[in-house]
Design an enzyme around this catalytic site. Structure first.
Site, PDB file in Angstrom:
ATOM      1  N   ASP A   1      24.776  26.219 -14.179  1.00  0.00           N
ATOM      2  CA  ASP A   1      23.727  25.818 -15.134  1.00  0.00           C
ATOM      3  C   ASP A   1      24.302  24.984 -16.286  1.00  0.00           C
ATOM      4  O   ASP A   1      23.779  23.922 -16.611  1.00  0.00           O
ATOM      5  CB  ASP A   1      23.033  27.051 -15.730  1.00  0.00           C
TER       6      ASP A   1
ATOM      7  N   LYS B   1      20.862  37.359 -11.582  1.00  0.00           N
ATOM      8  CA  LYS B   1      22.040  36.580 -11.975  1.00  0.00           C
ATOM      9  C   LYS B   1      23.203  37.436 -12.480  1.00  0.00           C
ATOM     10  O   LYS B   1      24.352  37.012 -12.407  1.00  0.00           O
ATOM     11  CB  LYS B   1      21.664  35.563 -13.062  1.00  0.00           C
TER      12      LYS B   1
HETATM   13  P1  NAP Z   1      16.060  33.784 -22.307  1.00  0.00           P
HETATM   14  O1  NAP Z   1      17.397  34.300 -21.946  1.00  0.00           O
HETATM   15  O2  NAP Z   1      14.886  34.688 -22.224  1.00  0.00           O
HETATM   16  O3  NAP Z   1      16.158  33.207 -23.824  1.00  0.00           O
HETATM   17  C1  NAP Z   1      15.012  32.712 -24.466  1.00  0.00           C
HETATM   18  C2  NAP Z   1      15.393  32.042 -25.771  1.00  0.00           C
HETATM   19  O4  NAP Z   1      14.218  31.405 -26.301  1.00  0.00           O
HETATM   20  C3  NAP Z   1      15.876  33.000 -26.851  1.00  0.00           C
HETATM   21  O5  NAP Z   1      16.799  32.332 -27.690  1.00  0.00           O
HETATM   22  C4  NAP Z   1      14.573  33.301 -27.617  1.00  0.00           C
HETATM   23  O6  NAP Z   1      14.775  33.674 -28.964  1.00  0.00           O
HETATM   24  C5  NAP Z   1      13.923  31.942 -27.592  1.00  0.00           C
HETATM   25  N1  NAP Z   1      12.459  32.009 -27.726  1.00  0.00           N
HETATM   26  C6  NAP Z   1      11.564  32.451 -26.801  1.00  0.00           C
HETATM   27  N2  NAP Z   1      10.307  32.350 -27.272  1.00  0.00           N
HETATM   28  C7  NAP Z   1      10.413  31.821 -28.531  1.00  0.00           C
HETATM   29  C8  NAP Z   1       9.471  31.466 -29.545  1.00  0.00           C
HETATM   30  N3  NAP Z   1       8.155  31.630 -29.348  1.00  0.00           N
HETATM   31  N4  NAP Z   1       9.941  30.965 -30.705  1.00  0.00           N
HETATM   32  C9  NAP Z   1      11.268  30.773 -30.907  1.00  0.00           C
HETATM   33  N5  NAP Z   1      12.202  31.086 -29.984  1.00  0.00           N
HETATM   34  C10 NAP Z   1      11.788  31.609 -28.815  1.00  0.00           C
HETATM   35  O7  NAP Z   1      15.648  32.497 -21.418  1.00  0.00           O
HETATM   36  P2  NAP Z   1      16.642  31.417 -20.757  1.00  0.00           P
HETATM   37  O8  NAP Z   1      16.970  31.837 -19.384  1.00  0.00           O
HETATM   38  O9  NAP Z   1      17.731  31.134 -21.718  1.00  0.00           O
HETATM   39  O10 NAP Z   1      15.651  30.160 -20.611  1.00  0.00           O
HETATM   40  C11 NAP Z   1      15.147  29.500 -21.743  1.00  0.00           C
HETATM   41  C12 NAP Z   1      14.365  28.262 -21.343  1.00  0.00           C
HETATM   42  O11 NAP Z   1      15.198  27.360 -20.637  1.00  0.00           O
HETATM   43  C13 NAP Z   1      13.162  28.505 -20.437  1.00  0.00           C
HETATM   44  O12 NAP Z   1      12.112  27.703 -20.898  1.00  0.00           O
HETATM   45  C14 NAP Z   1      13.633  28.027 -19.076  1.00  0.00           C
HETATM   46  O13 NAP Z   1      12.568  27.527 -18.280  1.00  0.00           O
HETATM   47  C15 NAP Z   1      14.563  26.891 -19.465  1.00  0.00           C
HETATM   48  N6  NAP Z   1      15.597  26.645 -18.449  1.00  0.00           N
HETATM   49  C16 NAP Z   1      15.668  25.398 -17.910  1.00  0.00           C
HETATM   50  C17 NAP Z   1      16.635  25.138 -16.972  1.00  0.00           C
HETATM   51  C18 NAP Z   1      16.734  23.766 -16.356  1.00  0.00           C
HETATM   52  O14 NAP Z   1      17.309  23.640 -15.260  1.00  0.00           O
HETATM   53  N7  NAP Z   1      16.235  22.734 -16.993  1.00  0.00           N
HETATM   54  C19 NAP Z   1      17.529  26.136 -16.571  1.00  0.00           C
HETATM   55  C20 NAP Z   1      17.441  27.399 -17.176  1.00  0.00           C
HETATM   56  C21 NAP Z   1      16.460  27.642 -18.122  1.00  0.00           C
HETATM   57  P3  NAP Z   1      14.986  35.228 -29.401  1.00  0.00           P
HETATM   58  O15 NAP Z   1      16.426  35.535 -29.142  1.00  0.00           O
HETATM   59  O16 NAP Z   1      14.621  35.249 -30.824  1.00  0.00           O
HETATM   60  O17 NAP Z   1      14.059  36.039 -28.538  1.00  0.00           O
END
Ligand code: NAP
Length: 276
Positions: free
Chosen positions: A106, A70
């Site tokens: 998104d 991305k």
């Molecule tokens: P990312 O960039 O890796 O960010 C992950 C986020 O989650 C960070 O804020 C991280 O906090 C937090 N996190 C992860 N594990 C955690 C835990 N055990 N306890 C507390 N906080 C935690 O990931 P992303 O791309 O933003 O995606 C995040 C989620 O959104 C995923 O589950 C993904 O499947 C979902 N998503 C859904 C869609 C949709 O179309 N519905 C689209 C995109 C993403 P830290 O900064 O402290 O590490």
């Protein structure tokens, strides 16, 4: 059936085998009577450049790009739209008569899903986004365009929430808050979980304690595996209006379809094929 006039589209990712986009976008083309096809392409990080040259040569209509491409894909585009630049990531690439333009659908997909599915008015409201990763960045940017009163960002790593709030400060009243201080500091109309918390196989976890949830809130979770997370289950018990993550996925694809074809996406058909 593919013809000599079939316009090609696809998704680049690594891994990509789990992607539901081919199912959803082929359904959209079929339902709309458009002669186009969409496939998943396993593109390794060091082959992204060749893959981008390939789709130019083959005159694809466009592609979606997902993890881990991305950010890097921007190097191979002629133009990146302002939203995608601010978010720092592209998920949709459009071939506009030979000019390759990157967008991020998104955040706007999330907001359209929220508005269509909850009928919530965002303008003037206080919002809480939990998480400060890639999805949070796109969502905060898109929510800020809707003129809310305030957007709070809370995250396990507070410094990342503060960085995100500062990065998007030009777009609205955005402030970070620690997860511990939420209950005493913050009263909001919308809570959005953008973290992995509650996602399979950790379905029993929630990003905020149940006590934080109040009946008048809309509670939204972008996790869609499971479709109704623990956060949404608890919110429902409290009498909150709930909003699940499948809609964000559908509408980010709907925007991609609309940018490519300049036609309205058949959203209900896309939703039906995913939930069947
Ligand atoms: P990312 O960039 O890796 O960010 C992950 C986020 O989650 C960070 O804020 C991280 O906090 C937090 N996190 C992860 N594990 C955690 C835990 N055990 N306890 C507390 N906080 C935690 O990931 P992303 O791309 O933003 O995606 C995040 C989620 O959104 C995923 O589950 C993904 O499947 C979902 N998503 C859904 C869609 C949709 O179309 N519905 C689209 C995109 C993403 P830290 O900064 O402290 O590490």
């Amino acid at each position: 059936m593919l013809t000599t006039g079939t316009k090609m589209y696809g998704v680049f990712g690594d891994p990509v085998a789990q992607s539901r986009s081919p199912l959803m976008l082929n359904c959209a083309f079929r339902t709309s009577g458009i002669d186009a096809a969409y496939a998943a392409f396993h593109v390794l990080p060091d082959q992204l450049e060749q893959a981008m040259h390939g789709i130019r040569a083959l005159q694809f209509g466009g592609v979606n790009v997902t993890i881990p491409h991305k950010v890097n894909v921007m190097k191979y585009l002629d133009e990146v739209d302002e939203g995608a630049r601010m978010i720092g990531a592209v998920n949709t690439v459009v071939n506009d008569s030979g000019k390759w333009i990157g967008y991020n659908t998104d955040g706007i997909g999330y907001v359209r899903s929220l508005k269509e599915e909850t009928r919530m008015m965002i303008a003037g409201k206080e919002l809480l986004v939990i998480g400060a990763g890639g999805a949070a960045r796109a969502i905060v940017y898109a929510l800020a365009q809707e003129n809310p009163q305030k957007i709070w960002i809370a995250n396990r790593t507070l410094s990342k929430a503060t960085e995100l709030a500062q990065a998007l400060a030009d777009y609205g009243n955005i402030e970070s808050v620690s997860l511990d201080e939420l209950s005493s500091h913050v009263q909001v109309d919308l809570v959005v979980n953008t973290t992995n918390v509650g996602m399979f196989p950790n379905q029993e976890q929630m990003p905020v304690p149940p006590e934080f949830l109040q009946q008048n809130m809309v509670v939204s979770d972008i996790v869609y595996n499971p479709l109704k997370t623990k956060l949404l289950q608890e919110a429902e018990i409290k009498g909150c209006q709930i909003h699940g993550g499948l809609g964000m996925f559908i509408y980010q694809g709907a925007y991609a379809f609309e940018y490519w074809t300049k036609r309205s996406a058949p959203v209900e058909a896309m939703r039906n094929i995913l939930t069947q």
